[in-house]
Design a protein around this motif. Structure first.
Motif, PDB file in Angstrom:
ATOM      1  N   THR A  32       0.763  -1.091   0.090  1.00 13.85           N
ATOM      2  CA  THR A  32       0.076   0.024  -0.078  1.00 13.85           C
ATOM      3  C   THR A  32       0.772   1.229  -0.248  1.00 13.85           C
ATOM      4  O   THR A  32       1.878   1.058   0.070  1.00 13.85           O
ATOM      5  CB  THR A  32      -1.081   0.043   1.230  1.00 13.85           C
ATOM      6  N   THR A  33       0.163   2.375  -0.227  1.00 20.31           N
ATOM      7  CA  THR A  33       0.814   3.581  -0.033  1.00 20.31           C
ATOM      8  C   THR A  33      -0.007   4.729   0.520  1.00 20.31           C
ATOM      9  O   THR A  33      -1.284   4.515   0.580  1.00 20.31           O
ATOM     10  CB  THR A  33       1.416   4.174  -1.631  1.00 20.31           C
ATOM     11  N   TYR A  34       0.293   5.745   0.995  1.00 20.97           N
ATOM     12  CA  TYR A  34      -0.367   7.077   1.224  1.00 20.97           C
ATOM     13  C   TYR A  34      -0.886   7.606   0.047  1.00 20.97           C
ATOM     14  O   TYR A  34       0.033   7.880  -0.786  1.00 20.97           O
ATOM     15  CB  TYR A  34       0.373   7.870   2.391  1.00 20.97           C
ATOM     16  N   GLU A  35      -2.095   8.145   0.125  1.00 20.31           N
ATOM     17  CA  GLU A  35      -2.476   9.028  -1.010  1.00 20.31           C
ATOM     18  C   GLU A  35      -3.342  10.199  -0.306  1.00 20.31           C
ATOM     19  O   GLU A  35      -4.027   9.998   0.865  1.00 20.31           O
ATOM     20  CB  GLU A  35      -3.574   8.198  -1.943  1.00 20.31           C
ATOM     21  N   CYS A  36      -3.476  11.307  -0.885  1.00 19.55           N
ATOM     22  CA  CYS A  36      -4.180  12.270  -0.739  1.00 19.55           C
ATOM     23  C   CYS A  36      -5.542  12.347  -1.528  1.00 19.55           C
ATOM     24  O   CYS A  36      -5.406  12.599  -2.589  1.00 19.55           O
ATOM     25  CB  CYS A  36      -3.459  13.753  -0.959  1.00 19.55           C
ATOM     26  N   VAL A  37      -6.530  12.044  -0.868  1.00 21.77           N
ATOM     27  CA  VAL A  37      -8.053  11.896  -1.530  1.00 21.77           C
ATOM     28  C   VAL A  37      -8.639  13.263  -1.312  1.00 21.77           C
ATOM     29  O   VAL A  37      -8.941  13.830  -0.082  1.00 21.77           O
ATOM     30  CB  VAL A  37      -8.569  10.867  -0.694  1.00 21.77           C
ATOM     31  N   ASP A  38      -8.831  14.002  -2.182  1.00 19.23           N
ATOM     32  CA  ASP A  38      -9.686  15.138  -2.154  1.00 19.23           C
ATOM     33  C   ASP A  38     -11.032  15.115  -1.326  1.00 19.23           C
ATOM     34  O   ASP A  38     -11.599  14.285  -1.094  1.00 19.23           O
ATOM     35  CB  ASP A  38     -10.261  15.390  -3.655  1.00 19.23           C
TER      36      ASP A  38
END
Length: 88
Positions: A32-38
């Motif tokens: 997994t990775t970190y994502e910035c979700v709107d």
């Protein structure tokens, strides 16, 4: 550029969107990775359903002393971390 735990861009950068830092659960068995979700995501209607894919969960601050410092400020314990996406 994605900046975790912030709500503003550096000087000279343009804000694309602001949102929440999200990732897969720590105990799920795939990478997994970190994502910035709107914070205001767009979506297509009629395309819902379980495809057995990865799920997003909010990343929360852990202030229980099991981190390197055991301190949270300026973050709030167990609250979702924000993020911002900036361009230049």
């Amino acid at each position: 550029m994605m900046i975790p735990a912030k709500r503003s861009c550096p000087s000279g950068w343009t804000q694309e969107y602001e949102g929440y830092l999200m990732s897969e659960r720590h105990d799920h068995p795939h990478p997994t990775t970190y994502e910035c979700v709107d914070q205001y995501p767009e979506y297509l209607t009629g395309l819902s359903g379980n495809q057995n894919g990865a799920l997003f969960y909010f990343v929360r601050a852990n202030c229980l002393g099991d981190g390197p410092t055991g301190q949270c400020p300026p973050y709030l314990a167990k609250k979702q971390l924000t993020c911002i996406v900036c361009s230049k």
